[in-house]
Design an enzyme around this catalytic site. Sequence first.
Site, mmCIF file in Angstrom:
data_model
loop_
_atom_site.group_PDB
_atom_site.id
_atom_site.type_symbol
_atom_site.label_atom_id
_atom_site.label_comp_id
_atom_site.label_asym_id
_atom_site.label_seq_id
_atom_site.Cartn_x
_atom_site.Cartn_y
_atom_site.Cartn_z
ATOM 1 N N TYR A 189 34.504 57.988 26.321
ATOM 2 C CA TYR A 189 35.794 57.538 25.823
ATOM 3 C C TYR A 189 35.543 56.209 25.195
ATOM 4 O O TYR A 189 35.951 55.869 23.905
ATOM 5 C CB TYR A 189 37.104 57.236 26.963
ATOM 6 C CG TYR A 189 38.087 56.310 26.421
ATOM 7 C CD1 TYR A 189 38.827 56.782 25.528
ATOM 8 C CD2 TYR A 189 37.810 54.933 26.892
ATOM 9 C CE1 TYR A 189 40.010 55.759 24.993
ATOM 10 C CE2 TYR A 189 38.891 54.207 26.536
ATOM 11 C CZ TYR A 189 39.752 54.441 25.711
ATOM 12 O OH TYR A 189 40.989 53.504 25.167
ATOM 13 N N ASN B 126 42.678 46.150 29.570
ATOM 14 C CA ASN B 126 43.442 46.693 30.675
ATOM 15 C C ASN B 126 44.979 46.435 30.380
ATOM 16 O O ASN B 126 45.626 45.620 31.318
ATOM 17 C CB ASN B 126 42.972 45.908 32.103
ATOM 18 C CG ASN B 126 41.828 46.631 32.357
ATOM 19 O OD1 ASN B 126 40.729 45.817 32.251
ATOM 20 N ND2 ASN B 126 41.668 47.574 33.249
ATOM 21 N N PHE C 39 52.096 55.261 24.767
ATOM 22 C CA PHE C 39 52.584 53.987 25.467
ATOM 23 C C PHE C 39 52.462 52.718 24.825
ATOM 24 O O PHE C 39 53.625 52.150 24.411
ATOM 25 C CB PHE C 39 51.532 53.855 26.740
ATOM 26 C CG PHE C 39 51.338 52.521 27.323
ATOM 27 C CD1 PHE C 39 52.673 51.935 28.018
ATOM 28 C CD2 PHE C 39 50.280 51.979 27.788
ATOM 29 C CE1 PHE C 39 52.366 50.668 28.297
ATOM 30 C CE2 PHE C 39 50.117 50.863 28.442
ATOM 31 C CZ PHE C 39 51.146 50.169 28.718
ATOM 32 N N ILE C 40 51.342 52.360 24.345
ATOM 33 C CA ILE C 40 51.306 50.865 23.560
ATOM 34 C C ILE C 40 52.305 51.309 22.237
ATOM 35 O O ILE C 40 52.645 50.526 21.850
ATOM 36 C CB ILE C 40 49.719 50.733 23.368
ATOM 37 C CG1 ILE C 40 49.186 50.619 24.628
ATOM 38 C CG2 ILE C 40 49.819 49.287 22.649
ATOM 39 C CD1 ILE C 40 47.505 50.395 24.532
ATOM 40 N N ASP D 30 52.491 61.679 15.465
ATOM 41 C CA ASP D 30 51.885 61.536 16.797
ATOM 42 C C ASP D 30 51.734 63.118 17.228
ATOM 43 O O ASP D 30 52.844 63.895 16.532
ATOM 44 C CB ASP D 30 52.829 60.963 17.761
ATOM 45 C CG ASP D 30 52.389 60.801 19.188
ATOM 46 O OD1 ASP D 30 52.305 59.568 19.511
ATOM 47 O OD2 ASP D 30 51.796 61.602 19.648
ATOM 48 N N GLY E 156 51.799 61.480 24.195
ATOM 49 C CA GLY E 156 52.701 60.647 23.774
ATOM 50 C C GLY E 156 54.002 61.536 24.208
ATOM 51 O O GLY E 156 53.962 62.650 24.424
ATOM 52 N N ILE F 152 46.200 64.027 14.048
ATOM 53 C CA ILE F 152 45.438 63.265 12.846
ATOM 54 C C ILE F 152 44.022 63.633 12.877
ATOM 55 O O ILE F 152 43.094 63.385 11.903
ATOM 56 C CB ILE F 152 45.593 61.696 13.256
ATOM 57 C CG1 ILE F 152 45.174 61.457 14.703
ATOM 58 C CG2 ILE F 152 46.929 61.274 12.705
ATOM 59 C CD1 ILE F 152 44.488 59.924 14.776
ATOM 60 N N LYS G 15 35.663 55.023 21.195
ATOM 61 C CA LYS G 15 36.398 53.933 20.626
ATOM 62 C C LYS G 15 35.555 52.921 19.874
ATOM 63 O O LYS G 15 36.052 52.313 18.771
ATOM 64 C CB LYS G 15 37.413 53.159 21.811
ATOM 65 C CG LYS G 15 38.204 53.998 22.191
ATOM 66 C CD LYS G 15 39.411 54.306 21.224
ATOM 67 C CE LYS G 15 40.478 53.365 21.073
ATOM 68 N NZ LYS G 15 41.480 53.686 20.087
#
Length: 328
Positions: free
Chosen positions: A144, A173, A11-12, A31, A36, A55, A148
């Site tokens: 999660y 968000n 997405f990003i 990816d 994705g 990765i 991060k």
Amino acid sequence: MKAIVTGGAGFIGSHMVDLLVNNGYEVTVLDNLANGRLENIAHHKGKVKFVNVDIGDYTQNIDHYFTNVEYVFHYAALADIVPSINNPLKYHKANVDGTINVLEAARKSQNLKKFVYAASSSCYGIPDTYPTPETSPIQPEYPYAHTKTVSEQYVLHWGHVYNMPVVSMRFFNVYGIRHRTSGTYGAVFGVFLAQLLNNKPLTVVGDGEQTRDFTYVTDIVDACYSAAISNIVQEILNVGSGNTYSINYLVSLLGGKKVHIPKRPGEPDSTFADITKIKKMLGWTPKVTIEEGVKIMLDNIEQWRDAPVWDESSIEEATKDWFECLGN
Ligand code: UDP
């Protein structure tokens, strides 16, 4: 100018690829297509190099893709709360091992100008201060968020030990077109848009008065690019919309019926970034208002046609472990 976008089919990441290609960069996407989708970058076919690689797997040598690369944008990660509670090891491997692996490869580039890490506002957990500055305590509430956060610390540590030019961008968000979950119960926009398309009531958590700093994805990648080409290093920057909006307001913009579902444990009543630092350091400001962003989503609602449609009982089933683990 050579750039690598990990998670570039996601997405990003795919929006980052758009920005880089438009600015004349030679882009390689790494990816594994876990979340994705190739169609996110299909419009760059022939212009972008795509490598299907995991990765998080140290046995796969990714170093050679990084030779002479100037900019690394590290977005590849597993998202979503529920599966991270159900499967923390998988999240550690993808998000933490994956980050170390990419850091190690980037370190050998010879020409690295900036390593940009996609961090998450979930590191603040349930903050004491709104808007929340970068100096707020770190208190992740679920795996999660924890992965991060740990990865952000790795990025800054590699910057410190190996003198790498790193920055960490804490996203609040993020929403926008191409935002889809891969079957798991996830971010609110995907849930609501699929419900709207199927004439189902929108499942509002709690009383819907909780607020979120919804930030449109093109503003997010603009901020990352500004950080990449700036001379700042070893900094953590919040990236938010400069505002916060209630779920009830989001529902009013989207239209449709609603149904209330139980409040979830470990969730903040608000997310709201203090963006003073990024404005000052980069001169960056968010451009897309929530009203404009929601209109873009509705204009593209067909993208959610085959997304999972959640209702009260399937959400209850999907979030059982979440309530059990964090609810006490
Ligand atoms: N939310 C909701 N209904 C849903 C999913 C989410 O009302 O079916 C709300 C949730 O309570 C939160 C907001 O939407 O206030 C954003 O949730 P999301 O999971 O997207 O992000 P996060 O809670 O991690 O900020």
